[in-house]
Design a protein around this motif. Sequence first.
Motif, PDB file in Angstrom:
ATOM      1  N   LEU A 573       0.822  -1.209   0.000  1.00 26.17           N
ATOM      2  CA  LEU A 573       0.000   0.000   0.000  1.00 26.17           C
ATOM      3  C   LEU A 573       0.856   1.259   0.000  1.00 26.17           C
ATOM      4  O   LEU A 573       0.531   2.249  -0.663  1.00 26.17           O
ATOM      5  CB  LEU A 573      -0.927  -0.011   1.212  1.00 26.17           C
ATOM      6  N   ALA A 574       1.941   1.229   0.769  1.00 28.90           N
ATOM      7  CA  ALA A 574       2.819   2.401   0.840  1.00 28.90           C
ATOM      8  C   ALA A 574       3.453   2.693  -0.520  1.00 28.90           C
ATOM      9  O   ALA A 574       3.599   3.860  -0.913  1.00 28.90           O
ATOM     10  CB  ALA A 574       3.890   2.192   1.905  1.00 28.90           C
ATOM     11  N   LYS A 575       3.858   1.652  -1.227  1.00 25.06           N
ATOM     12  CA  LYS A 575       4.435   1.864  -2.555  1.00 25.06           C
ATOM     13  C   LYS A 575       3.446   2.575  -3.476  1.00 25.06           C
ATOM     14  O   LYS A 575       3.824   3.452  -4.249  1.00 25.06           O
ATOM     15  CB  LYS A 575       4.843   0.522  -3.183  1.00 25.06           C
ATOM     16  N   ARG A 576       2.167   2.187  -3.387  1.00 28.38           N
ATOM     17  CA  ARG A 576       1.164   2.821  -4.248  1.00 28.38           C
ATOM     18  C   ARG A 576       0.873   4.242  -3.770  1.00 28.38           C
ATOM     19  O   ARG A 576       0.772   5.175  -4.573  1.00 28.38           O
ATOM     20  CB  ARG A 576      -0.122   1.989  -4.259  1.00 28.38           C
ATOM     21  N   ALA A 577       0.761   4.419  -2.453  1.00 25.46           N
ATOM     22  CA  ALA A 577       0.406   5.732  -1.911  1.00 25.46           C
ATOM     23  C   ALA A 577       1.507   6.763  -2.139  1.00 25.46           C
ATOM     24  O   ALA A 577       1.221   7.939  -2.387  1.00 25.46           O
ATOM     25  CB  ALA A 577       0.095   5.605  -0.424  1.00 25.46           C
ATOM     26  N   PHE A 578       2.778   6.339  -2.029  1.00 27.91           N
ATOM     27  CA  PHE A 578       3.900   7.279  -2.100  1.00 27.91           C
ATOM     28  C   PHE A 578       4.684   7.160  -3.404  1.00 27.91           C
ATOM     29  O   PHE A 578       5.840   7.561  -3.470  1.00 27.91           O
ATOM     30  CB  PHE A 578       4.830   7.055  -0.908  1.00 27.91           C
ATOM     31  N   ASP A 579       4.033   6.604  -4.420  1.00 30.44           N
ATOM     32  CA  ASP A 579       4.689   6.471  -5.719  1.00 30.44           C
ATOM     33  C   ASP A 579       5.120   7.851  -6.221  1.00 30.44           C
ATOM     34  O   ASP A 579       4.318   8.773  -6.346  1.00 30.44           O
ATOM     35  CB  ASP A 579       3.717   5.829  -6.715  1.00 30.44           C
ATOM     36  N   GLY A 580       6.416   7.999  -6.489  1.00 32.88           N
ATOM     37  CA  GLY A 580       6.949   9.273  -6.948  1.00 32.88           C
ATOM     38  C   GLY A 580       7.454  10.159  -5.829  1.00 32.88           C
ATOM     39  O   GLY A 580       8.186  11.123  -6.081  1.00 32.88           O
ATOM     40  N   ALA A 581       7.055   9.850  -4.587  1.00 34.63           N
ATOM     41  CA  ALA A 581       7.506  10.650  -3.443  1.00 34.63           C
ATOM     42  C   ALA A 581       8.688   9.999  -2.731  1.00 34.63           C
ATOM     43  O   ALA A 581       9.642  10.687  -2.325  1.00 34.63           O
ATOM     44  CB  ALA A 581       6.365  10.858  -2.454  1.00 34.63           C
ATOM     45  N   TYR A 582       8.619   8.671  -2.559  1.00 33.91           N
ATOM     46  CA  TYR A 582       9.708   7.939  -1.903  1.00 33.91           C
ATOM     47  C   TYR A 582      10.032   6.695  -2.723  1.00 33.91           C
ATOM     48  O   TYR A 582       9.116   5.995  -3.198  1.00 33.91           O
ATOM     49  CB  TYR A 582       9.316   7.503  -0.481  1.00 33.91           C
ATOM     50  N   ASP A 584      11.214   2.849  -3.432  1.00 30.01           N
ATOM     51  CA  ASP A 584      10.839   1.614  -2.736  1.00 30.01           C
ATOM     52  C   ASP A 584      11.822   1.286  -1.613  1.00 30.01           C
ATOM     53  O   ASP A 584      11.423   0.833  -0.535  1.00 30.01           O
ATOM     54  CB  ASP A 584      10.793   0.445  -3.728  1.00 30.01           C
ATOM     55  N   GLY A 585      13.099   1.507  -1.860  1.00 26.78           N
ATOM     56  CA  GLY A 585      14.104   1.198  -0.847  1.00 26.78           C
ATOM     57  C   GLY A 585      13.971   2.067   0.391  1.00 26.78           C
ATOM     58  O   GLY A 585      14.212   1.610   1.520  1.00 26.78           O
ATOM     59  N   VAL A 586      13.564   3.315   0.197  1.00 24.91           N
ATOM     60  CA  VAL A 586      13.358   4.226   1.335  1.00 24.91           C
ATOM     61  C   VAL A 586      12.159   3.766   2.153  1.00 24.91           C
ATOM     62  O   VAL A 586      12.195   3.741   3.390  1.00 24.91           O
ATOM     63  CB  VAL A 586      13.164   5.663   0.839  1.00 24.91           C
ATOM     64  N   ILE A 587      11.092   3.391   1.465  1.00 21.81           N
ATOM     65  CA  ILE A 587       9.904   2.897   2.167  1.00 21.81           C
ATOM     66  C   ILE A 587      10.256   1.646   2.969  1.00 21.81           C
ATOM     67  O   ILE A 587       9.877   1.507   4.136  1.00 21.81           O
ATOM     68  CB  ILE A 587       8.769   2.599   1.159  1.00 21.81           C
ATOM     69  N   TYR A 588      10.996   0.742   2.337  1.00 24.75           N
ATOM     70  CA  TYR A 588      11.384  -0.489   3.026  1.00 24.75           C
ATOM     71  C   TYR A 588      12.241  -0.194   4.262  1.00 24.75           C
ATOM     72  O   TYR A 588      12.020  -0.759   5.342  1.00 24.75           O
ATOM     73  CB  TYR A 588      12.159  -1.400   2.075  1.00 24.75           C
ATOM     74  N   LYS A 589      13.190   0.700   4.118  1.00 29.51           N
ATOM     75  CA  LYS A 589      14.086   1.034   5.240  1.00 29.51           C
ATOM     76  C   LYS A 589      13.307   1.515   6.456  1.00 29.51           C
ATOM     77  O   LYS A 589      13.519   1.047   7.574  1.00 29.51           O
ATOM     78  CB  LYS A 589      15.076   2.123   4.784  1.00 29.51           C
ATOM     79  N   TRP A 590      12.361   2.436   6.230  1.00 33.84           N
ATOM     80  CA  TRP A 590      11.658   3.010   7.373  1.00 33.84           C
ATOM     81  C   TRP A 590      10.533   2.118   7.867  1.00 33.84           C
ATOM     82  O   TRP A 590      10.154   2.198   9.042  1.00 33.84           O
ATOM     83  CB  TRP A 590      11.156   4.406   7.026  1.00 33.84           C
ATOM     84  N   LEU A 591      10.021   1.240   7.002  1.00 31.01           N
ATOM     85  CA  LEU A 591       9.059   0.244   7.485  1.00 31.01           C
ATOM     86  C   LEU A 591       9.738  -0.715   8.446  1.00 31.01           C
ATOM     87  O   LEU A 591       9.196  -1.049   9.507  1.00 31.01           O
ATOM     88  CB  LEU A 591       8.462  -0.533   6.303  1.00 31.01           C
ATOM     89  N   ARG A 592      10.939  -1.135   8.099  1.00 30.35           N
ATOM     90  CA  ARG A 592      11.716  -2.003   8.985  1.00 30.35           C
ATOM     91  C   ARG A 592      11.987  -1.299  10.311  1.00 30.35           C
ATOM     92  O   ARG A 592      11.833  -1.874  11.392  1.00 30.35           O
ATOM     93  CB  ARG A 592      13.021  -2.371   8.286  1.00 30.35           C
ATOM     94  N   SER A 593      12.369  -0.034  10.230  1.00 29.02           N
ATOM     95  CA  SER A 593      12.633   0.748  11.435  1.00 29.02           C
ATOM     96  C   SER A 593      11.372   0.898  12.283  1.00 29.02           C
ATOM     97  O   SER A 593      11.419   0.805  13.516  1.00 29.02           O
ATOM     98  CB  SER A 593      13.170   2.137  11.047  1.00 29.02           C
TER      99      SER A 593
END
Length: 646
Positions: A573-582, A584-593
Amino acid sequence: MKEFGFVRTAIAVPQIKVADVSANVQAISDLIDAAEARQAAVVVFPELSVTAYTCGDLFAQSALLNRAESGVETFAAHLKNKNVLAVVGAPIPVDAGLYNCAVVLQGGRILGAVPKTHLPNSHEFYERRWFTPAASLKGTREIRYAGQDFPIGTDLLFCDCDNRDIKIGVEICEDLWAPMPPSGRLAAGGATVIVNPSSSNELIAKSEYREELVRQQSARCNAAYLYASCGIGESTTDLVFGGDGYIYEKGACLAKTERFIDGAQIVYADLDIEGLIHDRRTQTSFADESSVGEPLRQIPCRMGDFAALEREIDSAPFVPSDLAARRRRCEEIFAIQSVGLMSRLRHIGNVPMVLGISGGLDSTLALLVCAEACDRLNLSRDHIHAVTMPGFGTTDRTYHNAVDLIHGIGASFHEIGIGDAVTDHLNALGHPLDLHDVTYENAQARERTQILMDLANQVGGIVVGTGDLSELALGWATYNGDHMSMYAVNAGVPKTLVRYLVDYVADRKGSEAIRDILKDVLDTPVSPELLPPDQSGKIAQKTEDLVGPYALHDFFLYHVMRNGYGPQKVYLLAKRAFDGAYADGVIYKWLRSFYWRFFAQQFKRSCLPDGPKVGSVALSPRGDWRMPSDAKVRLWMDEVEKIEHE
């Protein structure tokens, strides 16, 4: 997408011709093909769509009924190699009665027929002249029609073999308007999707009322609701039909048709069944209803899947995108905060309030709440003891904003520097002053809290906490430092919403001078200011550089807490919501955090002070979130790591 609980659905309004079954079969078949091409699992057509609803006394003609039966047989053949499940309306004779039915077909099979329970028979409606209510079926549970044997009744659920949570129940038009709609029983029996083939004519203001019925029933049943009413082709004699159709989910509209369109139309929505099930499992009253009444018959089927999610995903789920709705939300939250504090103050004798003001967003919002509580209680604002406590990381910008804001609000002003006290404390510990580690930072936070607590004792008041919901989720607070207070007014407010609340007060409640200060606070980077400024005197320690963007963390928090999703679905969902803003690797990093911090920091949430709950996501250990402090994160991190591998 079915593995994540998503199912694509459609409502279709064909261009119907009254009593022209051949034309109607072709029009419906074309829309079935369109739904199949879009990988829809379900497509719903209007009531009696095979013949048209407005056939009147022609329903007593065997020619029409026989042609309708062959039309349903044609649909079955047309669907033989298709995955989509189609719900069409047809008049079905059973013994001496004629029943207004929704026929459910898939893959060449007629899975079942659901007769209409409530037949309107007043004003422009005269259905009892032609049809028999479902209750008259009595012991009949199966019929032969259109060359096939299949179940009939109001107790049918059409259940997907791949995802046990996707279950479809059917009610027809007037059933929704009854005091006890059949959909209530269907939902209690397990239906997560309610479909309603309808023929509802147009009158002044009827559309708004009709949509409100759909919205309320979808919310009340914790279900998706697909409502498809017939289009203008049904309009005849005294009645006009507009093709009103909606797809709702838990009270939220996902898609709707346009009224009075001259031609066929079809709209789609990807339903989130997992979210529905989460709400049902956490709503004890729903479980109570599931034990009432006879069990429903479950008809197995295998609904189609789809490859790419088309559902709109809001990147800021806590913040309404519509400006008017956002203002209403802010007004309500600000009232909840201030009334909560007012009630606490009144209970303990309208004692003074003590809070630290840093010049940042959270403490600014807390001060505004305190001022509003004073106004509601008719107390002078000097009842507020606002304290600025400059330290090693305080910048001129935040310091001056804090001072000006305190004076502008009319609070009692205190300035107590912490530099000397923290230096003495660190020297006593033998801690080097140039070692800017967690001890260096937390010593400042705890010194500030000690000052506030002792000042509260001195003036006979309470310490008002400033920390917000997002900080609680991440544990971004010093234990027994800024983590502690006597009433935490921001505890239910996520960081992404704090900004809009301050902006709301600036526009609606502040003087021009206060408004200018608040606007500058809004432009200031979020920081705890526990490390020295940079060489130019600006903030060097920016929170989002350390813990990640709050836009992402609030998104994660919402879907983990509100919907109970696992890491893989949250990431999707985050990949779809933030497409163009962040990336995928950034989303993954902070999801893990996020997951690591959320579990590791529960011990701080286990001993939170009181604070007002303002939304459906809350972390109070006394109500909404009772998590063991020693719960292991391994299961969730295993799923997070699958994302990296895949």
